[in-house]
Enzyme design. Structure first.
Site, PDB file in Angstrom:
ATOM      1  N   SER A  45       0.833  -1.207   0.000  1.00 56.46           N
ATOM      2  CA  SER A  45       0.000   0.000   0.000  1.00 56.46           C
ATOM      3  C   SER A  45       0.864   1.252   0.000  1.00 56.46           C
ATOM      4  O   SER A  45       0.379   2.351  -0.297  1.00 56.46           O
ATOM      5  CB  SER A  45      -0.925   0.008   1.224  1.00 56.46           C
ATOM      6  OG  SER A  45      -0.198  -0.268   2.412  1.00 56.46           O
ATOM      7  N   ASP A  83       5.261  -7.027   2.751  1.00 59.79           N
ATOM      8  CA  ASP A  83       4.514  -7.513   1.587  1.00 59.79           C
ATOM      9  C   ASP A  83       5.464  -7.919   0.467  1.00 59.79           C
ATOM     10  O   ASP A  83       6.467  -7.243   0.208  1.00 59.79           O
ATOM     11  CB  ASP A  83       3.588  -6.406   1.055  1.00 59.79           C
ATOM     12  CG  ASP A  83       2.158  -6.588   1.508  1.00 59.79           C
ATOM     13  OD1 ASP A  83       1.786  -7.705   1.913  1.00 59.79           O
ATOM     14  OD2 ASP A  83       1.396  -5.604   1.451  1.00 59.79           O
ATOM     15  N   LYS A 113       4.391 -11.417   3.526  1.00 59.28           N
ATOM     16  CA  LYS A 113       2.967 -11.625   3.222  1.00 59.28           C
ATOM     17  C   LYS A 113       2.784 -11.694   1.713  1.00 59.28           C
ATOM     18  O   LYS A 113       3.365 -10.901   0.977  1.00 59.28           O
ATOM     19  CB  LYS A 113       2.102 -10.502   3.798  1.00 59.28           C
ATOM     20  CG  LYS A 113       0.599 -10.708   3.525  1.00 59.28           C
ATOM     21  CD  LYS A 113      -0.250  -9.699   4.265  1.00 59.28           C
ATOM     22  CE  LYS A 113      -0.222  -8.319   3.663  1.00 59.28           C
ATOM     23  NZ  LYS A 113      -0.810  -8.287   2.277  1.00 59.28           N
ATOM     24  N   GLU A 115      -0.330 -12.563  -1.462  1.00 60.06           N
ATOM     25  CA  GLU A 115      -1.751 -12.683  -1.782  1.00 60.06           C
ATOM     26  C   GLU A 115      -2.028 -13.978  -2.544  1.00 60.06           C
ATOM     27  O   GLU A 115      -1.209 -14.405  -3.358  1.00 60.06           O
ATOM     28  CB  GLU A 115      -2.204 -11.483  -2.615  1.00 60.06           C
ATOM     29  CG  GLU A 115      -2.029 -10.156  -1.913  1.00 60.06           C
ATOM     30  CD  GLU A 115      -2.444  -8.963  -2.772  1.00 60.06           C
ATOM     31  OE1 GLU A 115      -2.970  -9.197  -3.876  1.00 60.06           O
ATOM     32  OE2 GLU A 115      -2.257  -7.816  -2.331  1.00 60.06           O
ATOM     33  N   GLU A 182      -9.436  -9.634   3.827  1.00 57.93           N
ATOM     34  CA  GLU A 182      -9.786  -8.263   3.459  1.00 57.93           C
ATOM     35  C   GLU A 182     -11.112  -8.210   2.713  1.00 57.93           C
ATOM     36  O   GLU A 182     -11.337  -8.952   1.751  1.00 57.93           O
ATOM     37  CB  GLU A 182      -8.698  -7.638   2.584  1.00 57.93           C
ATOM     38  CG  GLU A 182      -8.995  -6.194   2.190  1.00 57.93           C
ATOM     39  CD  GLU A 182      -7.831  -5.477   1.551  1.00 57.93           C
ATOM     40  OE1 GLU A 182      -8.011  -4.304   1.174  1.00 57.93           O
ATOM     41  OE2 GLU A 182      -6.748  -6.066   1.429  1.00 57.93           O
TER      42      GLU A 182
END
Length: 275
Positions: A45, A83, A113, A115, A182
């Site tokens: 982000s 991330d 992390k 996704e 999320e």
């Protein structure tokens, strides 16, 4: 007490809620750490809130390593999670392990992390075998923004909900130490949390998760023109900062700042000798 993958698992088992916030630099990491937040996420982000991109897709490994190093210097007790940016792990299992290793070795992260669910179970397993803790990320995964057709709540149909539950079990089986959920319906997130042995960290996923995460700029109202539905603003820091900047500018222009107490002295006879 230092937060580790062991202590966050213990928190799950003991029913203690976990707290996570994002940070992207030393100063903010130090403040968050001193507030006794359990986990700090150096999120991709940063592409939007720090670098001004429209999404997270342009963030590079070099960006993540640079910011993670700064955060790691400021966080003494929080567990620092970095991330893995877009295309740093999707391309191959080999790339996933190498780039996860860079975030640990060069960035000094304590976990990474990524996704995705079942399709990345092999990647999670390989990274875990390299002694690198992995946090999975399910639901609305921002790197898949174009595939989703925008920022949308995930898991609302029976098929989608079943897939999310299967993904959660798959990443746990692969060795993930926690899962971020999320933009997932609250009841679904609660069900996932009950069926997993590892902690769930929610963002727009209700209070039934084992913990919560927010982007610090969102929860401090630093972007007055945008507020996601799942965000609670815990302070009007953005407004306070702008008011302080304006006051500074006004005092500089009026000559009020710097005042005598903000300056250093020198003997008059020294100055006289300079003429």
């Amino acid at each position: 007490m230092k937060n580790t993958v062991v202590t966050i698992q213990q928190a799950k088992e003991q029913g203690e809620k976990l707290t996570m916030l994002t940070a992207y630099d030393y100063s903010m990491a130090k403040l968050i750490d001193e507030a006794e937040i359990n986990l700090i996420l150096v999120g991709d982000s940063l592409g939007m809130v720090m670098l001004g991109y429209e999404d997270t897709l342009s963030v590079t490994m070099e960006d993540m390593i640079h910011h993670t190093k700064a955060v790691a210097r400021g966080a003494k007790n929080a567990l620092v999670i970095a991330d893995m940016p877009f295309l740093s792990y999707q391309t191959s299992v080999y790339d996933a392990v190498c780039n996860a290793g860079r975030l640990m070795k060069e960035g000094r992260a304590q976990a990474v992390k990524l996704e995705g669910g079942q399709e990345f179970a092999e990647h999670i397993q390989a990274i875990t075998r390299a002694s690198i803790p992995v946090v999975a990320h399910l639901g609305l995964t921002p790197q898949s923004l174009n595939a989703f057709g925008g920022f949308k709540v995930q898991g609302k149909t029976e098929e989608a909900a079943r897939k999310l539950l299967q993904d959660a079990k798959a990443v746990e089986q692969a060795g993930a130490v926690a899962v971020v959920l999320e933009c997932v319906p609250a009841k679904l997130a609660e069900l996932v949390t009950k069926q997993l042995h590892i902690p769930t960290i929610g963002i727009g996923a209700g209070a039934g998760c084992d913990g919560q995460v927010l982007v610090y700029q969102d929860m401090l109202a630093m972007f007055g023109d945008f507020k996601p539905k799942f965000v609670k603003q815990f302070g009007e820091i953005g407004t306070m900062m702008k008011e302080s900047f304006r006051k500074y500018a006004q005092e500089v222009k009026s000559g009020e700042f710097p005042a005598l107490e903000h300056t250093f002295k020198i003997d008059d006879d020294v100055i006289e000798k300079l003429y």
